[in-house]
Design a protein around this motif. Structure first.
Motif, PDB file in Angstrom:
ATOM      1  N   ARG A 162       0.828  -1.199   0.000  1.00 16.01           N
ATOM      2  CA  ARG A 162       0.000   0.000   0.000  1.00 16.01           C
ATOM      3  C   ARG A 162       0.866   1.254   0.000  1.00 16.01           C
ATOM      4  O   ARG A 162       1.908   1.312   0.670  1.00 16.01           O
ATOM      5  N   THR A 163       0.441   2.242  -0.724  1.00 19.48           N
ATOM      6  CA  THR A 163       1.094   3.549  -0.702  1.00 19.48           C
ATOM      7  C   THR A 163       1.253   4.009   0.745  1.00 19.48           C
ATOM      8  O   THR A 163       0.307   3.974   1.513  1.00 19.48           O
ATOM      9  N   GLY A 164       2.443   4.426   1.069  1.00 18.43           N
ATOM     10  CA  GLY A 164       2.691   4.900   2.425  1.00 18.43           C
ATOM     11  C   GLY A 164       3.034   3.796   3.394  1.00 18.43           C
ATOM     12  O   GLY A 164       3.352   4.063   4.552  1.00 18.43           O
ATOM     13  N   GLY A 165       2.952   2.555   2.931  1.00 19.82           N
ATOM     14  CA  GLY A 165       3.234   1.423   3.805  1.00 19.82           C
ATOM     15  C   GLY A 165       4.631   0.883   3.597  1.00 19.82           C
ATOM     16  O   GLY A 165       5.566   1.646   3.350  1.00 19.82           O
ATOM     17  N   ALA A 166       4.751  -0.430   3.696  1.00 18.91           N
ATOM     18  CA  ALA A 166       6.062  -1.070   3.626  1.00 18.91           C
ATOM     19  C   ALA A 166       6.492  -1.222   2.179  1.00 18.91           C
ATOM     20  O   ALA A 166       6.450  -2.304   1.609  1.00 18.91           O
ATOM     21  N   VAL A 167       6.895  -0.125   1.573  1.00 17.69           N
ATOM     22  CA  VAL A 167       7.316  -0.140   0.167  1.00 17.69           C
ATOM     23  C   VAL A 167       8.683   0.527   0.029  1.00 17.69           C
ATOM     24  O   VAL A 167       9.242   1.045   1.000  1.00 17.69           O
ATOM     25  N   GLY A 168       9.185   0.537  -1.187  1.00 17.13           N
ATOM     26  CA  GLY A 168      10.552   0.969  -1.425  1.00 17.13           C
ATOM     27  C   GLY A 168      10.730   2.477  -1.517  1.00 17.13           C
ATOM     28  O   GLY A 168       9.773   3.254  -1.458  1.00 17.13           O
TER      29      GLY A 168
ATOM     30  N   LEU B 257       1.472  11.404   1.785  1.00 17.65           N
ATOM     31  CA  LEU B 257       0.599  11.220   2.943  1.00 17.65           C
ATOM     32  C   LEU B 257       0.867   9.883   3.618  1.00 17.65           C
ATOM     33  O   LEU B 257       1.389   8.970   2.991  1.00 17.65           O
ATOM     34  N   PRO B 258       0.468   9.769   4.877  1.00 17.93           N
ATOM     35  CA  PRO B 258       0.565   8.467   5.540  1.00 17.93           C
ATOM     36  C   PRO B 258      -0.384   7.467   4.873  1.00 17.93           C
ATOM     37  O   PRO B 258      -1.385   7.857   4.265  1.00 17.93           O
ATOM     38  N   ALA B 259      -0.078   6.205   5.020  1.00 20.32           N
ATOM     39  CA  ALA B 259      -0.912   5.151   4.438  1.00 20.32           C
ATOM     40  C   ALA B 259      -2.366   5.315   4.854  1.00 20.32           C
ATOM     41  O   ALA B 259      -2.668   5.654   5.998  1.00 20.32           O
TER      42      ALA B 259
END
Lengths: 385, 385, 385, 385
Positions: free
Chosen positions: B299-305, B314-316
């Motif tokens: 998810r955007t804002g989550g555990a990504v690169g 923004l936060p997830a």
């Protein structure tokens, strides 16, 4: 003729979260210029923050008091039109009071104050001054939230019987959250946040959303709130039963320790003719359900009503999100100011911004939900101020 | 030290669609000021449009030629830094040529030109001038699209075997679309749009997305395209088989007559280790699937690169959408210009903007897909220019 | 008066997959008893398999030939009423021929035969014998598939312009699939499976679904098929363009190497008034979309038509799945037999079972798609037999 | 050696709903024969119903008392092995008592009795008799519900902090529901249904699901229940706060007047390491979420544990639904009986059927939730019997 509006900001310096969001929301439509700010209680930080935003040094103020005073002394065609307040909670009230004192309109982050007493005083000041006041209960800015409200108002759902609303997050699930994260630290510090963490930060959004969409007024509540993570002095989780004036009942869930949830805000309203549901995870969709007909799926930019369309920027299928919803509050609040400047009557759209009445409702909710949560009594009246 | 960049716009006057989107994208981050424009071939319209955007009359130009000439004559700290081109297709090329002639960087809407010949000439001009060129293949701006690309690059999917991409819309399903709608009218007029409607307007986005995420180069195609609505001289629907250099095969669907579809862009890549899928209808989610393990939901804002995070605001859980994706192209292109101004090396992030090479690929695709669609021969080589 | 029907099974012994599914489908409604079987070419396995199903040893046959002969010799009120064929593909035809020879109705798994020549011969035998023949194109058994067909028939979509259908799986993505898995082994062995793996096993389901729902007849196709995993002599992946008699165009995707896909069958039909979509991953939902109205979501057990309701067993919201869809084929085929026994006219519902005509279409599709896939010519006529 | 089991049914005659579901669940796996029944208090209806199920007239009994007596008198290899009770609620207890008296195992629909007193008596009878007892808390039969339980047991979620469960329906939203619908009529008649409608019919499923998956024991509750539709003497809507022994808190929602909802059962559990969610609307999916890692999507037939797999009949992607879940209860209960007959130890899988302890918990919940709903006191202890 319309001109660009001039905004001053209090809070939102380096490392802040919500200040940057406010600035993007203000920028989006090219109708507002950030012209000055008191971005931090630390004067150096305020200056650095302002310069990074391309402001001249003389309008990066050392304190909000200085900002109000010096801006008020500037020529009318230079000085700011309104102040936006994006500090931690405990400063929302004193900054608003100072702005009003110097004749500036106020757009404040929520909650408006630390308690009901303050917010009632703030309401008096607003009313007496004739100034404009807006509060960023952001989620009312979504087009499909506005469509939901319009559908309820048109009677499409019949009498509302039941409301289910929820705002859950997981970001404070770990004990070390407050140590690791500036945003977490102030929200869990009663001196800065007030009497509540979870309910004041997100529960109040859920409460506002219910009253905004349903048009109902909550009359009583019963609450179970808790400090789930050891060592916290404020609520980080809770649930509420709601009774409304008109006989509907509701449940409200809020949590900051619901691990894996991001900003999961959802609402469902059940009437005696139809129901509707909206979720922040898919914000451009509104579903209306019946018992004896196919469900309807309404989409931002599609076959929806005028208030939703007026708050939409793109054709259907190009997703609009949180910043656009936030910008709708800015655009509509700016519209109020423009109407003042031009001596025009406010349109329904301009008026569609949460204001001091919503600010009061929010503070009453926060106080009562904490009271009820700590009580062995079941029902607690929600006073109508 | 960084300063705000100054942008001039060609096209995007009253009643235009994409011009307003470009302005919101440029505004969002507060790094770019619109300082001038030639908003319409009609000088009055250009003036009115510019003044509604709070521009002084003297920088609302009567033609793009006038704009280039007069801006070039302004002092260096006043004149625009770059031109954005948001006209109908047939002007993209001449405006870009004019801008280059006067030494301005160019950010152009797609397709870059009306044919391959023009785009190759444009590439020469860009290369020779040393100026910066960007093309708004918007969908590459989404954080989860960037994450998808990063996951493919890291080898997580193994060798790509199959690609399925689609961009479908319904807005041209009715015969009267072109009569009722200015946007429809020019897209279905070969003089303004070129040889293709559907493939040039949206098929090319799908094609670009495939090559961007997969890193593969399409080598040959087979196409079935059609004018579904009677009376049209250009394609409004089509499907393509793709063969890639490295042995993968793909299918590409595009339609403007898929009634009920909004802007339904989706892509799936199947490797020999894993697959991924992304959809514009839920743009902040990326799914990775395996045969023998649970699927992963990113998810955007989550555990990504890092590249996804660098393009996230923004936060997830706070949805980001089309304008934010578009603004990522602007932000990264602005970063290129800033680096030039400051004499810095371009970062990977700044470089992550579709440029003249993607412009060439797009034009080659459009020409070949129309050729193939009109041919009884199955496979057609896609030339590598 | 109605009595329970008696079923004999060929194939489906220990370790088989689809035989057990057929038995569950036959059991579900309590209208059919399994009374005998030739479950394996290995007589011991056939006996063990039958006894595990509580059959007496004397009705666990050593071969299908023996079964036909001996069952035919039993008294009328004991012997089986029909044969179900659940062997690998190469035996479908000879077993059906043998059953017909002895006067038994046939319900066969698909594809009906190994090639068009055989299926045309089978059709002659069926027609001449007057026996009943059904083929388990399972996905037509879903209530929402039937609803989709009814909506198209009623003209709700207008003229169909475009069809998009897909059946993708990932289970054969790894090279060792055929070594590890009995189900994989025979499907990838031309002696048992015929000329095609992917198109014969799942592509044919997609093709059948298109013609069933749309009522259109495919007239020509263009295909790109491939053996993606090295060492295979048959297709494990492919894509097809379709042209229909009435001018519609379509695309069909099928893959056995789409890693991470389970049994992802989906279909969309676009008319000039509306479109619909159905997906096997959410089989109890049917979505109808318009350009200028909210989408409709129809649900199994909800506000749907009589054919869907007649094939539904539960109230809305209690999910029905693959076995229930399969059981609808059994129930409707059993209804045909019951009508024969009672001398009644067949109802529309009883007739709604894929039969020999669908069997012929399937074989024609398989042959032509393989021919087209191996050809450099673009379009290939689909013969109407 | 295993043999098919013989089942007798009480209730489930013409026009009944759940009786037919039980029969499909019993049929599915071909391990159980329906051999007799007392299908109605009306002897003619009982006979007609039984004959429609192909039973001989002599085993279509005129009353459940007659059935127990006469079946008990039949030879051991003919008489039924167990009784399934599918009557309205008020008969569950007396029929079970009668079955136990004659030595038959009992599988009962829920709730087990009309009150706690009866269920405690029933427990004594079961314990004393040594007979087997199962109760069809159906939703525990879903493979992904079993996977959820296994994941909690393995510690993957850490300590459970919060539970959110909901079961909502809309079918009783209209006042005329009870007049129009036999199923509605008895559920809203205290003589047949007991003290509660909504909580006894569906709330109890939600409660059971929480304790089944979480392994927690509810210790206290606070309830808001209501008769939303005028004229009803029983609850048709409600919400509950739950406190669990181990410190977790929960909310439970149930409604029969949530217009547009079908059988919307969903549950989420939040631990201090991870959370999980499952929904009856997509029953073959289980989602596990973390704060700092991608979410996992588990699927029936995919990479899941042994208990889920043992309760799955199809490869991943072929949807299994309500009847399959129901059939899992039958299969596992049948396994208990088979083990008795063969003198084998019960496997974990056989034991995984809700039994008399779950029956007691359900009745305690129903009584306490009604008491709490009618009380001004906030918290009510849930006794541990």
């Amino acid at each position: 003729m319309r001109r660009k509006l001039r905004m001053g900001m209090v809070g939102g310096g380096e490392g802040a979260f919500i200040g940057a969001v406010h600035r993007m929301a203000a920028n989006l439509d090219g109708q507002i210029d950030l012209v000055c700010g008191a971005f931090s209680h630390d004067p150096d930080c305020s200056l650095r923050s302002g310069q990074a935003l391309y402001l001249p040094a003389e309008r990066c103020y050392q304190s909000y008091q200085q900002m109000m005073q010096q801006e008020a002394a500037l020529p009318e065609d230079v000085r700011m039109d309104f102040v936006v307040i994006v500090t931690p909670n405990h400063l929302h009230f004193p900054v608003a009071v100072e702005a009003i004192k110097y004749g500036f309109h106020v757009l404040s982050d929520k909650p408006a104050t630390l308690n009901v007493e303050e917010v009632l005083e703030l309401r008096s000041l607003i009313v007496d001054s004739g100034l404009l006041y807006g509060i960023t209960q952001t989620y009312t800015g979504y087009p499909m939230v506005k469509e939901a409200r319009a559908r309820v108002q048109s009677g499409e759902l019949g009498n509302i019987r039941k409301v289910v609303v929820e705002y859950t997050q997981g970001w404070l699930a770990a004990q070390q959250a407050e140590a690791d994260n500036k945003q977490a630290a102030w929200r869990l510090d009663p001196k800065q946040a007030g009497i509540s963490s979870c309910m004041a930060d997100i529960g109040v959004h859920a409460f506002n959303l219910v009253e905004y969409i349903s048009g109902l007024t909550a009359a009583a509540l019963c609450a179970d709130i808790g400090n789930v993570v050891a060592g916290r002095s404020m609520d980080d989780d809770g649930a509420v039963f709601l009774k409304f004036d008109q006989g509907a009942r509701g449940t409200l869930l809020a949590s900051q320790v619901a691990i894996g949830e991001e900003n999961t805000l959802s609402i469902r309203l059940y009437g005696d003719k139809a129901s509707l549901s909206w979720s922040h995870q898919d914000p451009n969709t509104l579903v209306i359900k019946y018992n004896d007909k196919p469900s309807l799926v309404l989409r931002t930019g599609g076959a929806v009503g005028s208030m939703a369309n007026a708050n939409t920027r793109l054709p259907a299928g190009h997703p609009e999100g949180y910043i656009e919803a936030f910008a709708n509050l800015y655009r509509n609040f700016a519209s109020q100011i423009q109407s003042r400047l031009l001596g025009e009557t406010l349109s329904a759209q301009a008026l569609d911004v949460p204001g001091i009445d919503e600010a009061v409702r929010g503070m009453v909710f926060i106080e009562q939900v904490v009271t009820a949560g700590n009580s062995e009594t079941k029902w607690h009246v929600i006073p109508q101020h």
